[in-house]
Design a protein around this motif. Structure first.
Motif, PDB file in Angstrom:
ATOM      1  N   PHE A  39     -11.010 -16.064   0.543  1.00 36.68           N
ATOM      2  CA  PHE A  39      -9.803 -16.390  -0.220  1.00 36.68           C
ATOM      3  C   PHE A  39      -9.776 -15.742  -1.599  1.00 36.68           C
ATOM      4  N   ASN A  40     -10.879 -15.138  -2.029  1.00 33.86           N
ATOM      5  CA  ASN A  40     -10.883 -14.435  -3.314  1.00 33.86           C
ATOM      6  C   ASN A  40     -10.512 -12.961  -3.140  1.00 33.86           C
ATOM      7  N   MET A  41     -10.096 -12.570  -1.945  1.00 31.11           N
ATOM      8  CA  MET A  41      -9.678 -11.184  -1.690  1.00 31.11           C
ATOM      9  C   MET A  41      -8.200 -11.166  -1.315  1.00 31.11           C
ATOM     10  N   THR A  42      -7.629  -9.962  -1.275  1.00 32.61           N
ATOM     11  CA  THR A  42      -6.275  -9.842  -0.741  1.00 32.61           C
ATOM     12  C   THR A  42      -6.340  -9.957   0.784  1.00 32.61           C
ATOM     13  N   ALA A  43      -5.156 -10.170   1.369  1.00 37.44           N
ATOM     14  CA  ALA A  43      -5.071 -10.234   2.827  1.00 37.44           C
ATOM     15  C   ALA A  43      -5.583  -8.924   3.427  1.00 37.44           C
ATOM     16  N   LEU A  44      -5.143  -7.804   2.850  1.00 36.65           N
ATOM     17  CA  LEU A  44      -5.534  -6.495   3.367  1.00 36.65           C
ATOM     18  C   LEU A  44      -7.056  -6.295   3.291  1.00 36.65           C
ATOM     19  N   GLU A  45      -7.638  -6.696   2.174  1.00 35.66           N
ATOM     20  CA  GLU A  45      -9.094  -6.534   2.029  1.00 35.66           C
ATOM     21  C   GLU A  45      -9.849  -7.324   3.089  1.00 35.66           C
ATOM     22  N   ASN A  46      -9.317  -8.477   3.474  1.00 42.80           N
ATOM     23  CA  ASN A  46      -9.955  -9.250   4.539  1.00 42.80           C
ATOM     24  C   ASN A  46      -9.995  -8.458   5.848  1.00 42.80           C
ATOM     25  N   VAL A  47      -8.910  -7.749   6.140  1.00 47.62           N
ATOM     26  CA  VAL A  47      -8.881  -6.943   7.362  1.00 47.62           C
ATOM     27  C   VAL A  47      -9.833  -5.754   7.228  1.00 47.62           C
ATOM     28  N   MET A  48      -9.871  -5.164   6.020  1.00 54.67           N
ATOM     29  CA  MET A  48     -10.760  -4.008   5.800  1.00 54.67           C
ATOM     30  C   MET A  48     -12.223  -4.401   5.966  1.00 54.67           C
ATOM     31  N   VAL A  49     -12.576  -5.618   5.577  1.00 50.30           N
ATOM     32  CA  VAL A  49     -13.948  -6.093   5.763  1.00 50.30           C
ATOM     33  C   VAL A  49     -14.308  -6.069   7.249  1.00 50.30           C
ATOM     34  N   GLY A  50     -13.357  -6.473   8.090  1.00 49.75           N
ATOM     35  CA  GLY A  50     -13.595  -6.448   9.533  1.00 49.75           C
ATOM     36  C   GLY A  50     -13.870  -5.046  10.027  1.00 49.75           C
ATOM     37  N   ASN A  51     -13.164  -4.078   9.474  1.00 49.00           N
ATOM     38  CA  ASN A  51     -13.301  -2.688   9.922  1.00 49.00           C
ATOM     39  C   ASN A  51     -14.680  -2.113   9.629  1.00 49.00           C
ATOM     40  N   HIS A  52     -15.313  -2.563   8.557  1.00 53.18           N
ATOM     41  CA  HIS A  52     -16.611  -2.008   8.186  1.00 53.18           C
ATOM     42  C   HIS A  52     -17.687  -2.268   9.228  1.00 53.18           C
ATOM     43  N   LEU A  53     -17.414  -3.189  10.151  1.00 48.97           N
ATOM     44  CA  LEU A  53     -18.409  -3.507  11.174  1.00 48.97           C
ATOM     45  C   LEU A  53     -18.513  -2.435  12.241  1.00 48.97           C
ATOM     46  N   HIS A  54     -17.542  -1.555  12.305  1.00 49.06           N
ATOM     47  CA  HIS A  54     -17.455  -0.707  13.485  1.00 49.06           C
ATOM     48  C   HIS A  54     -16.751   0.591  13.122  1.00 49.06           C
ATOM     49  N   ARG A 107      -8.635   5.793   5.115  1.00 44.16           N
ATOM     50  CA  ARG A 107      -8.362   5.621   6.543  1.00 44.16           C
ATOM     51  C   ARG A 107      -8.499   4.155   6.927  1.00 44.16           C
ATOM     52  N   THR A 108      -9.546   3.532   6.404  1.00 45.08           N
ATOM     53  CA  THR A 108      -9.761   2.119   6.674  1.00 45.08           C
ATOM     54  C   THR A 108      -8.580   1.297   6.172  1.00 45.08           C
ATOM     55  N   ARG A 109      -8.109   1.660   4.977  1.00 46.24           N
ATOM     56  CA  ARG A 109      -6.979   0.934   4.383  1.00 46.24           C
ATOM     57  C   ARG A 109      -5.725   1.105   5.235  1.00 46.24           C
ATOM     58  N   ILE A 110      -5.490   2.321   5.688  1.00 44.92           N
ATOM     59  CA  ILE A 110      -4.292   2.570   6.504  1.00 44.92           C
ATOM     60  C   ILE A 110      -4.380   1.828   7.830  1.00 44.92           C
ATOM     61  N   PHE A 111      -5.551   1.861   8.429  1.00 46.09           N
ATOM     62  CA  PHE A 111      -5.718   1.150   9.702  1.00 46.09           C
ATOM     63  C   PHE A 111      -5.519  -0.350   9.495  1.00 46.09           C
ATOM     64  N   ALA A 112      -6.070  -0.880   8.389  1.00 45.66           N
ATOM     65  CA  ALA A 112      -5.915  -2.312   8.111  1.00 45.66           C
ATOM     66  C   ALA A 112      -4.441  -2.656   7.907  1.00 45.66           C
ATOM     67  N   GLU A 113      -3.704  -1.764   7.220  1.00 44.39           N
ATOM     68  CA  GLU A 113      -2.257  -1.989   7.033  1.00 44.39           C
ATOM     69  C   GLU A 113      -1.541  -1.979   8.384  1.00 44.39           C
ATOM     70  N   GLU A 114      -1.915  -1.022   9.237  1.00 44.35           N
ATOM     71  CA  GLU A 114      -1.296  -0.954  10.565  1.00 44.35           C
ATOM     72  C   GLU A 114      -1.574  -2.226  11.353  1.00 44.35           C
ATOM     73  N   LEU A 115      -2.790  -2.720  11.236  1.00 47.16           N
ATOM     74  CA  LEU A 115      -3.131  -3.952  11.947  1.00 47.16           C
ATOM     75  C   LEU A 115      -2.326  -5.135  11.416  1.00 47.16           C
ATOM     76  N   MET A 116      -2.118  -5.164  10.091  1.00 46.56           N
ATOM     77  CA  MET A 116      -1.323  -6.268   9.540  1.00 46.56           C
ATOM     78  C   MET A 116       0.105  -6.219  10.064  1.00 46.56           C
ATOM     79  N   HIS A 117       0.668  -5.025  10.174  1.00 48.96           N
ATOM     80  CA  HIS A 117       2.001  -4.912  10.778  1.00 48.96           C
ATOM     81  C   HIS A 117       1.946  -5.332  12.248  1.00 48.96           C
ATOM     82  N   TYR A 118       0.894  -4.919  12.928  1.00 50.72           N
ATOM     83  CA  TYR A 118       0.721  -5.205  14.361  1.00 50.72           C
ATOM     84  C   TYR A 118       0.739  -6.712  14.627  1.00 50.72           C
TER      85      TYR A 118
END
Ligand SMILES: Nc1ncnc2c1ncn2[C@@H]1O[C@H](COP(=O)(O)OP(=O)(O)OP(=O)(O)O)[C@@H](O)[C@H]1O
Ligand SMILES: [Mg+2]
Length: 256
Positions: free
Chosen positions: A91-106, A127-138
């Motif tokens: 909760f101390n991050m933005t919504a997007l950063e939460n998704v980006m954290v997930g991406n770092h695993l793989h 690239r990670t940021r763009i993918f995370a944005e795409e996922l948020m739209h998804y």
């Protein structure tokens, strides 16, 4: 084609057989739902399948490979991802950063190609940021890309949890009560999202108490009771099974 085969899977906590000799197979691209009363062993089963808990016995075969006992990060690298019944949002991050954290695993790019194929950006952070944005739209959270996670309403957090899980580019996604606490409109959005995820080739394991959602999205349903498989089959078969009605569905109907 079988994507996941589980045989004799067992886990006890003290004297409690949380998961007891469980066998099932999941076809690639299916939505396979696991239902049953509180304490039936559903979350424990997910913990075993994602490497958070080590089984006492049994085997987990993922896409033909014996992955029994592998730790969580090795299963993540093989395409296993999950959401949590209790949201794992920072909760101390933005919504997007939460998704980006997930991406770092793989880092492999084999899955969800439609979601990132358009990106020609070379820098991996961008690239990670763009993918995370795409996922948020998804997942339907395009309006919240720049929002702090703490500003999101509960229904949006449930979808953010799914976006975070998708960020590892899974081949199989395990959703633990994605509709818990949601109103009917929000649950309908989860229904559509699960169907889209499956259509995009990701096998889905769904644990859920909202039977409207379960009946709507499931290709196959397994019922757990006291850690054991009580029944499995199609929605019609499960609905008509007197043992399932007695152990679970009847109680849920009375609660409403
Ligand atoms: N870490 C643990 N230590 C001890 N007992 C546990 C642990 N995790 C689960 N259990 C027990 O195992 C059983 C199965 O719990 P589990 O959380 O898997 O059920 P569930 O089907 O997910 O229930 P719910 O629908 O309420 O989420 C319960 O009796 C629970 O108390
Ligand atoms: Mg649970």
């Amino acid at each position: 084609m079988t994507f996941l085969r589980v045989t004799g899977l067992s886990k006890s906590f003290g004297g409690v057989k949380a998961v007891d000799q469980v066998d099932f197979t999941v076809k690639a691209g299916h939505v396979f739902s696991i239902i049953g009363p509180n304490g039936a062993g559903k979350t424990t089963l997910f913990n075993l399948l994602t490497g958070l808990t080590m089984p006492d016995a049994g085997a987990i075969i993922l896409d033909g490979e014996d992955v029994t006992g592998l730790p969580a990060h090795q299963l993540a690298a093989r395409g296993v991802s999950r959401s949590f019944q209790n949201l794992q949002i920072f909760f101390n991050m933005t919504a997007l950063e939460n998704v980006m954290v997930g991406n770092h695993l793989h880092t492999t790019r084999r899955f969800l190609p439609c979601l990132f194929g358009s990106s020609s950006v070379r820098d991996s952070e961008a690239r990670t940021r763009i993918f995370a944005e795409e996922l948020m739209h998804y997942v339907g959270l395009g309006d919240y890309v720049d929002a702090d996670a703490s500003a999101l309403p509960y229904g949006a957090l449930k979808r953010l949890e799914i976006a975070r899980a998708l960020a590892t580019r899974p081949r199989i996604l395990m959703l633990d009560e994605p509709a818990a606490g949601l109103n009917p409109a929000e649950t309908a959005e989860i229904d559509a999202l699960i169907k889209r995820i499956a259509e995009d080739g990701i096998t889905v394991l769904l644990v859920e108490h909202d039977m409207h959602l379960v009946w709507g999205v499931s290709d196959h349903i397994m019922v757990l009771n006291h850690g054991r498989v009580l029944a499995e089959g199609t929605a019609e078969e499960i609905r008509a099974n007197p043992e399932v009605v007695e152990a679970y569905l009847g109680h849920r109907a009375r609660e409403r």
